[in-house]
Design an enzyme around this catalytic site. Structure first.
Site, PDB file in Angstrom:
ATOM      1  N   CYS A   5       0.806  -1.227   0.000  1.00 21.52           N
ATOM      2  CA  CYS A   5       0.000   0.000   0.000  1.00 21.52           C
ATOM      3  C   CYS A   5       0.837   1.274   0.000  1.00 21.52           C
ATOM      4  CB  CYS A   5      -0.945  -0.021   1.184  1.00 21.52           C
ATOM      5  SG  CYS A   5      -1.904  -1.548   1.257  1.00 21.52           S
ATOM      6  N   PHE A  55       2.084  -3.330   4.047  1.00 25.60           N
ATOM      7  CA  PHE A  55       2.489  -4.597   4.648  1.00 25.60           C
ATOM      8  C   PHE A  55       3.968  -4.835   4.351  1.00 25.60           C
ATOM      9  CE2 PHE A  55      -1.744  -7.211   4.838  1.00 25.60           C
ATOM     10  CZ  PHE A  55      -2.233  -6.329   5.781  1.00 25.60           C
ATOM     11  N   LYS A  80      -9.398   7.817   2.522  1.00 30.89           N
ATOM     12  CA  LYS A  80      -9.933   6.449   2.483  1.00 30.89           C
ATOM     13  C   LYS A  80     -11.304   6.339   3.136  1.00 30.89           C
ATOM     14  CE  LYS A  80      -5.349   4.248   2.453  1.00 30.89           C
ATOM     15  NZ  LYS A  80      -4.522   5.457   2.619  1.00 30.89           N
ATOM     16  N   HIS A 110      -9.625   1.785   0.708  1.00 31.15           N
ATOM     17  CA  HIS A 110      -8.176   1.635   0.606  1.00 31.15           C
ATOM     18  C   HIS A 110      -7.832   1.043  -0.749  1.00 31.15           C
ATOM     19  CE1 HIS A 110      -4.082   1.111   1.364  1.00 31.15           C
ATOM     20  NE2 HIS A 110      -4.106   0.427   2.494  1.00 31.15           N
ATOM     21  N   GLU A 133       0.082   5.888  13.452  1.00 33.25           N
ATOM     22  CA  GLU A 133       0.391   7.016  12.576  1.00 33.25           C
ATOM     23  C   GLU A 133       0.235   8.342  13.314  1.00 33.25           C
ATOM     24  OE1 GLU A 133      -0.784   8.827   8.176  1.00 33.25           O
ATOM     25  OE2 GLU A 133      -2.108   7.344   9.118  1.00 33.25           O
ATOM     26  N   HIS A 137      -2.419   8.274   6.012  1.00 31.23           N
ATOM     27  CA  HIS A 137      -2.650   6.917   5.504  1.00 31.23           C
ATOM     28  C   HIS A 137      -4.007   6.424   6.009  1.00 31.23           C
ATOM     29  CE1 HIS A 137      -1.683   3.043   3.869  1.00 31.23           C
ATOM     30  NE2 HIS A 137      -1.694   2.445   5.049  1.00 31.23           N
TER      31      HIS A 137
END
Length: 493
Positions: A244, A479, A415, A420, A395, A384
């Site tokens: 991502c 990830f 998002k 996402h 975050e 994010h």
């Protein structure tokens, strides 16, 4: 894990949250520890409670030491190395027009709905940011359009729309040195439809029934390759796949190609099309997704205490990045300036964020150093913010450690409305960031009903806000512990 971790930058220690004090202490993996009353989000657990992933090494105390004397930050002045954005193109759940896309975001409209691309009635998650009524007319010929994986269809349309937006249509490109124009469009998953159909053909009918397009349309570099083939662009060409964080990694790499003099223009971004049985089923297996099937439009709710996982989206976002010198020579319209960026790794776990936030906070610091700006200049963060329990807080904690005074800062989560979009997320969010700069309006983070108490930064809850952006950062994490931050600002001649 060590009780605390820190990083020394410019002779000052940048503290990061220790394990004992972290609100993320209650989470193990992407799930809460036993006894937590929070709902599960991006969990990674087998039914018997054991993790399907091997245990990672404990994170050690890390000290990154810089010179004790650091000059005040200064922005790049060389027009050959200053990077400007001269065009933007996208494919999204709100269509393929950048202005319409941002208007929908400003309205606070959700693009999340029940999936009807395949029969998801038996799935535990039955919704996502599915694109409907997509048209490639005028951008892809009919024969190729029928063959292509949606991932590459989205890439070609977004890329060509970006070129058109930058006044780099086919006739203009014919007269340019196309060996100085590169393409770098990444994807986290690649041609997942082509891959799934190829495996299905192998299992059901045998190897000799696999289409010859199986491999070419599955591999992640094909978006960049096809876009170059269609446009004749012969500069640097490849793809990056960092889950991502992909699109931001591409922006960072593309800017460096220009700064090193290897290209004048880069067509750069991310693309993804994973809302299909394999993609949805795979993320369900990770227990990564929200299961709010009865209220899909309310499922993506970054920083809200009732969040329970992310919502899958899809699309493509592409920028035209260009040296200022070249843009001026051809009389291009400059939309915004890319000041810098950075990439780091958590070196911690395949799917969990570091609870101390060190990977993210160090990435933000490095991006500002690369951009030549101080923390005081940044007043907008496109976060994010995936709507996962651990990720959202990690975050925010990292942001608060870097920016000591956030009283004038705004932070929002794109998002919350489009889901996402995985490898395309950073591309679409870069466009949202740049639109915030050019319009002076920040889109809301929707579904903000019960904010986490640790989130003390203005998240632009539910309603858009007027805000003059001085310097903006856009965060993307993936990830594997991949962290990326890019820095944009209004263009100042």
């Amino acid at each position: 894990m060590a009780a605390s971790a820190s990083m020394v930058v410019g002779g000052k220690e940048l503290g990061v949250m220790g394990e004992a004090s972290s609100p993320l202490k209650q989470y193990s993996g992407l799930r809460p520890l036993l006894g937590s009353k929070q709902m599960a989000s991006c969990a990674v657990r087998k039914p018997n409670g054991s993790s399907p992933f091997p245990p990672s090494l404990k994170s050690r105390r890390i000290r990154a030491v810089a010179s004790p004397t650091v000059a005040a930050p200064t922005r790049e002045k060389d027009p050959k190395k200053r990077i400007v954005v001269t065009g933007m193109g996208l494919v999204s759940v709100f269509g393929s027009d950048a202005d319409t896309f941002y208007s929908k975001l400003l309205e606070g409209q959700s693009g999340i709905s029940l999936i009807d691309r395949f029969d998801a009635s038996s799935y535990s998650v039955r919704f996502g940011g599915q694109i409907r009524d997509f048209s490639s007319k005028g951008y892809i010929d009919g024969k190729n359009d029928r063959r292509l994986d949606d991932c590459w269809r989205y890439c070609l349309v977004a890329g060509k729309r970006a070129l058109d937006d930058a006044n780099l249509g086919p006739e203009v490109l014919q007269s340019m040195d196309r060996s100085r124009i590169g393409v770098l469009v990444g994807s986290g998953m690649g041609g997942l439809t082509a891959f799934s159909k190829g495996v299905e053909a192998l299992i059901q009918k045998g190897y000799n029934k696999i289409t010859p397009f199986f491999i070419p349309y599955s591999i992640t570099n094909m978006g960049s390759a096809l876009l170059a083939i269609d446009t004749g662009l012969m500069g640097p060409n490849y793809s990056i796949s960092t889950a991502c964080a992909t699109a931001n990694y591409c922006f960072y790499a593309a800017a460096n190609h220009i700064r090193r003099g290897e290209a004048d223009i880069m067509v750069v971004g991310g693309t993804e099309a994973a809302i299909l049985p394999t993609g949805v089923g795979g993320f369900i297996a990770c227990r990564a997704l929200s299961q709010r099937n009865d209220e899909p439009e309310k499922a993506s709710r970054p920083w809200d205490r009732s969040r329970d996982g992310f919502v899958m989206g899809e699309g493509s976002g592409v920028l035209i990045m260009e040296s200022l010198e070249h843009a001026r020579k051809r009389g291009a319209t400059i939309v915004a300036e890319y000041l810098g960026g950075a990439i780091t790794c958590d070196a911690h776990h395949m799917t969990d964020p570091r609870s101390d936030g060190l990977g993210v906070s160090s990435c933000i610091v490095k991006s500002l150093e690369d951009a030549g700006v101080s923390t005081e200049e940044v007043n907008y963060v496109n976060a994010h913010a995936t709507s996962t329990l651990a990720g959202d807080l990690a975050e925010v904690n990292a942001i608060k450690k870097v920016f000591k005074d956030t009283s004038e800062m705004k932070m929002n989560g794109t998002k919350s409305m489009i889901g996402h979009c995985l490898g395309a997320a950073g591309g679409l969010e870069a466009i949202a960031t740049i639109k915030a700069i050019t319009t002076g309006w920040l889109h809301p983070t929707i579904n903000q009903n019960n904010l986490e108490p640790d989130v003390t930064i203005d998240t632009v809850p539910n309603v858009k806000k007027k805000h003059e952006v001085n310097v903006a950062i856009s965060n993307s994490f993936g990830f594997g512990g991949h962290n990326s931050v890019v820095v944009f600002a209004p263009f100042m001649p």
